[in-house]
Design a protein around this motif. Structure first.
Motif, PDB file in Angstrom:
ATOM      1  N   ARG A  54     -21.098  20.208   3.743  1.00  0.00           N
ATOM      2  CA  ARG A  54     -22.063  19.405   2.997  1.00  0.00           C
ATOM      3  C   ARG A  54     -23.390  19.289   3.746  1.00  0.00           C
ATOM      4  O   ARG A  54     -24.456  19.202   3.136  1.00  0.00           O
ATOM      5  N   VAL A  55     -23.326  19.285   5.098  1.00  0.00           N
ATOM      6  CA  VAL A  55     -24.541  19.207   5.910  1.00  0.00           C
ATOM      7  C   VAL A  55     -25.287  20.533   5.846  1.00  0.00           C
ATOM      8  O   VAL A  55     -26.524  20.571   5.745  1.00  0.00           O
ATOM      9  N   VAL A  56     -24.541  21.635   5.891  1.00  0.00           N
ATOM     10  CA  VAL A  56     -25.169  22.954   5.768  1.00  0.00           C
ATOM     11  C   VAL A  56     -25.859  23.081   4.413  1.00  0.00           C
ATOM     12  O   VAL A  56     -27.006  23.547   4.323  1.00  0.00           O
ATOM     13  N   ASP A  57     -25.183  22.647   3.365  1.00  0.00           N
ATOM     14  CA  ASP A  57     -25.784  22.705   2.024  1.00  0.00           C
ATOM     15  C   ASP A  57     -27.068  21.875   1.971  1.00  0.00           C
ATOM     16  O   ASP A  57     -28.062  22.281   1.353  1.00  0.00           O
ATOM     17  N   ARG A  58     -27.052  20.719   2.626  1.00  0.00           N
ATOM     18  CA  ARG A  58     -28.249  19.864   2.631  1.00  0.00           C
ATOM     19  C   ARG A  58     -29.373  20.521   3.431  1.00  0.00           C
ATOM     20  O   ARG A  58     -30.551  20.404   3.082  1.00  0.00           O
ATOM     21  N   ALA A  59     -29.010  21.217   4.492  1.00  0.00           N
ATOM     22  CA  ALA A  59     -30.020  21.920   5.292  1.00  0.00           C
ATOM     23  C   ALA A  59     -30.680  23.033   4.482  1.00  0.00           C
ATOM     24  O   ALA A  59     -31.877  23.306   4.632  1.00  0.00           O
ATOM     25  N   VAL A  60     -29.920  23.679   3.633  1.00  0.00           N
ATOM     26  CA  VAL A  60     -30.475  24.717   2.759  1.00  0.00           C
ATOM     27  C   VAL A  60     -31.500  24.101   1.813  1.00  0.00           C
ATOM     28  O   VAL A  60     -32.611  24.630   1.642  1.00  0.00           O
ATOM     29  N   LEU A  61     -31.159  22.974   1.188  1.00  0.00           N
ATOM     30  CA  LEU A  61     -32.100  22.308   0.282  1.00  0.00           C
ATOM     31  C   LEU A  61     -33.319  21.787   1.030  1.00  0.00           C
ATOM     32  O   LEU A  61     -34.443  21.807   0.505  1.00  0.00           O
TER      33      LEU A  61
ATOM     34  N   CYS B  32     -40.665  19.243   8.442  1.00  0.00           N
ATOM     35  CA  CYS B  32     -41.964  19.891   8.658  1.00  0.00           C
ATOM     36  C   CYS B  32     -42.032  20.534  10.036  1.00  0.00           C
ATOM     37  O   CYS B  32     -42.691  21.573  10.223  1.00  0.00           O
ATOM     38  N   VAL B  33     -41.332  19.964  11.011  1.00  0.00           N
ATOM     39  CA  VAL B  33     -41.275  20.528  12.355  1.00  0.00           C
ATOM     40  C   VAL B  33     -40.068  21.439  12.519  1.00  0.00           C
ATOM     41  O   VAL B  33     -40.184  22.609  12.905  1.00  0.00           O
ATOM     42  N   ALA B  34     -38.876  20.918  12.236  1.00  0.00           N
ATOM     43  CA  ALA B  34     -37.646  21.642  12.549  1.00  0.00           C
ATOM     44  C   ALA B  34     -37.490  22.913  11.714  1.00  0.00           C
ATOM     45  O   ALA B  34     -37.128  23.973  12.242  1.00  0.00           O
ATOM     46  N   VAL B  35     -37.749  22.825  10.417  1.00  0.00           N
ATOM     47  CA  VAL B  35     -37.553  23.987   9.549  1.00  0.00           C
ATOM     48  C   VAL B  35     -38.616  25.045   9.799  1.00  0.00           C
ATOM     49  O   VAL B  35     -38.308  26.248   9.920  1.00  0.00           O
ATOM     50  N   THR B  36     -39.884  24.645   9.893  1.00  0.00           N
ATOM     51  CA  THR B  36     -40.935  25.648  10.119  1.00  0.00           C
ATOM     52  C   THR B  36     -40.771  26.328  11.473  1.00  0.00           C
ATOM     53  O   THR B  36     -41.008  27.537  11.600  1.00  0.00           O
ATOM     54  N   THR B  37     -40.350  25.571  12.482  1.00  0.00           N
ATOM     55  CA  THR B  37     -40.131  26.186  13.795  1.00  0.00           C
ATOM     56  C   THR B  37     -38.948  27.137  13.753  1.00  0.00           C
ATOM     57  O   THR B  37     -39.003  28.255  14.309  1.00  0.00           O
ATOM     58  N   ALA B  38     -37.872  26.739  13.094  1.00  0.00           N
ATOM     59  CA  ALA B  38     -36.707  27.614  12.985  1.00  0.00           C
ATOM     60  C   ALA B  38     -37.062  28.912  12.264  1.00  0.00           C
ATOM     61  O   ALA B  38     -36.667  30.009  12.699  1.00  0.00           O
ATOM     62  N   LEU B  39     -37.801  28.831  11.173  1.00  0.00           N
ATOM     63  CA  LEU B  39     -38.164  30.039  10.435  1.00  0.00           C
ATOM     64  C   LEU B  39     -39.059  30.959  11.263  1.00  0.00           C
ATOM     65  O   LEU B  39     -38.850  32.181  11.303  1.00  0.00           O
TER      66      LEU B  39
ATOM     67  N   GLU C 232     -28.722  26.966  12.023  1.00  0.00           N
ATOM     68  CA  GLU C 232     -28.283  26.273  13.236  1.00  0.00           C
ATOM     69  C   GLU C 232     -29.467  25.657  13.962  1.00  0.00           C
ATOM     70  O   GLU C 232     -29.409  24.501  14.421  1.00  0.00           O
ATOM     71  N   ALA C 233     -30.542  26.423  14.071  1.00  0.00           N
ATOM     72  CA  ALA C 233     -31.732  25.939  14.779  1.00  0.00           C
ATOM     73  C   ALA C 233     -32.377  24.773  14.033  1.00  0.00           C
ATOM     74  O   ALA C 233     -32.795  23.777  14.643  1.00  0.00           O
ATOM     75  N   ALA C 234     -32.488  24.887  12.703  1.00  0.00           N
ATOM     76  CA  ALA C 234     -33.100  23.811  11.923  1.00  0.00           C
ATOM     77  C   ALA C 234     -32.278  22.532  12.025  1.00  0.00           C
ATOM     78  O   ALA C 234     -32.827  21.435  12.191  1.00  0.00           O
ATOM     79  N   ILE C 235     -30.967  22.658  11.948  1.00  0.00           N
ATOM     80  CA  ILE C 235     -30.095  21.482  12.047  1.00  0.00           C
ATOM     81  C   ILE C 235     -30.222  20.858  13.429  1.00  0.00           C
ATOM     82  O   ILE C 235     -30.326  19.631  13.561  1.00  0.00           O
ATOM     83  N   ALA C 236     -30.222  21.689  14.470  1.00  0.00           N
ATOM     84  CA  ALA C 236     -30.393  21.161  15.830  1.00  0.00           C
ATOM     85  C   ALA C 236     -31.704  20.402  15.954  1.00  0.00           C
ATOM     86  O   ALA C 236     -31.760  19.317  16.547  1.00  0.00           O
ATOM     87  N   GLY C 237     -32.771  20.950  15.378  1.00  0.00           N
ATOM     88  CA  GLY C 237     -34.074  20.291  15.458  1.00  0.00           C
ATOM     89  C   GLY C 237     -34.084  18.945  14.767  1.00  0.00           C
ATOM     90  O   GLY C 237     -34.629  17.968  15.294  1.00  0.00           O
ATOM     91  N   VAL C 238     -33.475  18.868  13.588  1.00  0.00           N
ATOM     92  CA  VAL C 238     -33.423  17.602  12.863  1.00  0.00           C
ATOM     93  C   VAL C 238     -32.626  16.563  13.646  1.00  0.00           C
ATOM     94  O   VAL C 238     -33.055  15.403  13.795  1.00  0.00           O
TER      95      VAL C 238
END
Length: 461
Positions: A22-29, A103-110, A125-131
């Motif tokens: 459920r957390v992975v799915d939320r990270a996708v959204l 705005c920070v975690a997702v853009t940095t991960a991408l 994994e990186a985006a979730i770690a950042g959040v």
């Protein structure tokens, strides 16, 4: 073990296998929401300035600039992309910490996933770690950063960027600890933008992301930073928050890998300050249920805690007539009035021309506030709006949480609809379909090639 080392150990050891589905799915959204917010900002004046600057800074063509065909060094890409993702104030919020994470975690991960040719799985994994890291850094001192005139996203953001960038670069636990120590000395971001609606808040996310990437590069090269960067005598909490609760910090760190803060994020239905949004929902219900005509309203009183007053209410005369569209995003009188007059508050209601609407400003001038000491801010973002009509009737609505949070989350359909509305300001509809499909495949895709191809404009700007 210091706080930075505990964070580093979590980041270094995180795998998607340990993250609930459920957390992975939320990270996708969350990724989709972030991309839409950034694309919507690419054509704005501030967005063009950030993108132009990133292009001039240049560097190795590692990472794409959102809304442009150009590629630049990853640290410079996130300077622009994170600024875009936060710049319209349409991005998520962790309420208690009052930090905007994606705005920070997702853009940095991408950006770093592109630079390192990583898989979609590694990107998540990186985006979730950042959040998770960014939330905990902010949650340790709820309300304290704002109280000392700092923007929490600007202070905590660099730590989230270190987590995301360091994870994708394969930094060791020691290197991550040093990178956290380094980025603490790069933390900055005052909230004086409230005085005139200037743009500095918008670049706080970009600067934090840029600082985080630079910190990881320095640490990988052998540069050192203090392991007690957060809790030390001269550390971040002492400097920016006037101290911290050691037991609270310890509990937050102990919950790493067990409690997923990403699940508690609030995604915004309106492009403006988070704290204001429950009030706006209250105004919308009053308008709908009672067929309110603005001319029939004699007075409006909103109940608030003392904490948000310097940002959303005072100086009251200035909030009654915000000088530009960006200032209006932090004016509760304007936000209440625009909902009651127009029945909406989308991006179109925050242009410089829109905020000069005479009918909206006339009603905004009749909006005031009173302090309610029972509101437990920042643990509660409450909306409470009472209208007094010219015929003597009083109508009141209250909302205890923002819509879009864990108690009332936006649905996948609502998030995709929001994304389409934002992304189609920069790209044709066919591209938005391709982006949605590519983001939905992130957990299984071997690279970001399809996603990044869909994000490139057909005509270079």
């Amino acid at each position: 073990m210091t706080a930075a080392r505990q964070l580093a150990r979590f980041v270094a050891g995180l795998t998607l296998d340990a993250v609930p589905a459920r957390v992975v799915d939320r990270a996708v959204l969350l990724t989709l929401d972030t991309l839409g917010n950034a694309l919507a900002a690419a054509g704005e004046d501030f967005g063009r300035a950030a993108l132009d600057t990133a292009e001039r800074l240049g560097g190795a063509p590692e990472s794409a600039l959102l809304g442009r065909a150009a590629r630049v060094a990853a640290a410079n890409a996130v300077l622009a992309n994170a600024t875009l993702a936060h710049g319209l104030d349409f991005d998520d919020t962790r309420e208690d910490a009052i930090v905007h994470t994606s705005c920070v975690a997702v853009t940095t991960a991408l950006a770093l996933a592109e630079a390192t040719l990583a898989s979609g799985r590694a990107t998540l994994e990186a985006a979730i770690a950042g959040v998770e890291v960014m939330c905990r850094v902010g949650l340790a001192v709820p309300g304290a950063l704002h109280a000392r005139h700092f923007h929490p996203t600007a202070i905590a953001g660099g730590f989230g960027a270190v987590a995301a960038a360091g994870r994708l670069q394969g930094l060791t636990e020691d290197q991550l600890t040093h990178a956290f120590g380094i980025v603490g000395s790069q933390a900055a971001g005052i909230i004086e933008y409230l005085a005139d609606g200037s743009w500095t808040k918008r670049m706080h996310a970009g600067w934090a992301a840029h600082a985080g990437v630079v910190a990881t590069l320095l640490a990988r090269a052998g540069f050192t930073g203090p392991a007690t960067v957060l809790e030390g005598e001269h550390g971040l909490y002492a400097a920016f928050a006037g101290g911290h609760d050691r037991e609270r910090l310890a509990a937050l760190l102990d919950s790493l890998g067990r409690i997923w803060e990403l699940e508690t994020l609030t995604l915004k239905p309106y492009p403006c300050g988070s704290i204001a949004q429950p009030y706006m929902d209250c105004a919308a219900r009053l308008r709908e249920r009672h067929a309110i005509d603005a001319a029939s309203v004699a007075w409006i009183v909103c109940r608030t805690s003392a904490g948000p007053v310097p940002r959303l209410w005072e100086p009251l005369a200035a909030k009654h007539a915000p000088p530009n569209g960006y200032a209006a995003k932090f004016s509760l009188p304007y936000l209440i009035a625009v909902i009651l007059v127009k029945g909406r508050a989308g991006l179109a209601e925050f242009t410089d021309a829109a905020v000069r609407d005479r009918d909206v400003l006339a009603l905004a001038s009749r909006v005031t506030y009173e302090i309610d000491p029972t509101i437990d801010y920042p643990r509660q973002f409450v909306g409470d709006v009472e209208l007094t009509l010219r015929d003597g009737r009083r109508l009141r609505e209250r909302q205890d949480r923002p819509r879009g949070g864990p108690d009332a989350p936006l649905t996948r359909v609502e998030i995709e609809t929001k994304f389409r509305g934002n992304a189609e300001l920069a790209l044709p509809a066919s591209r938005t379909d391709a982006i949605i499909a590519a983001v939905n495949r992130l957990a299984t895709t071997p690279s970001l090639k399809d996603l990044m191809t869909a994000l490139i404009p057909e005509t270079p700007r």
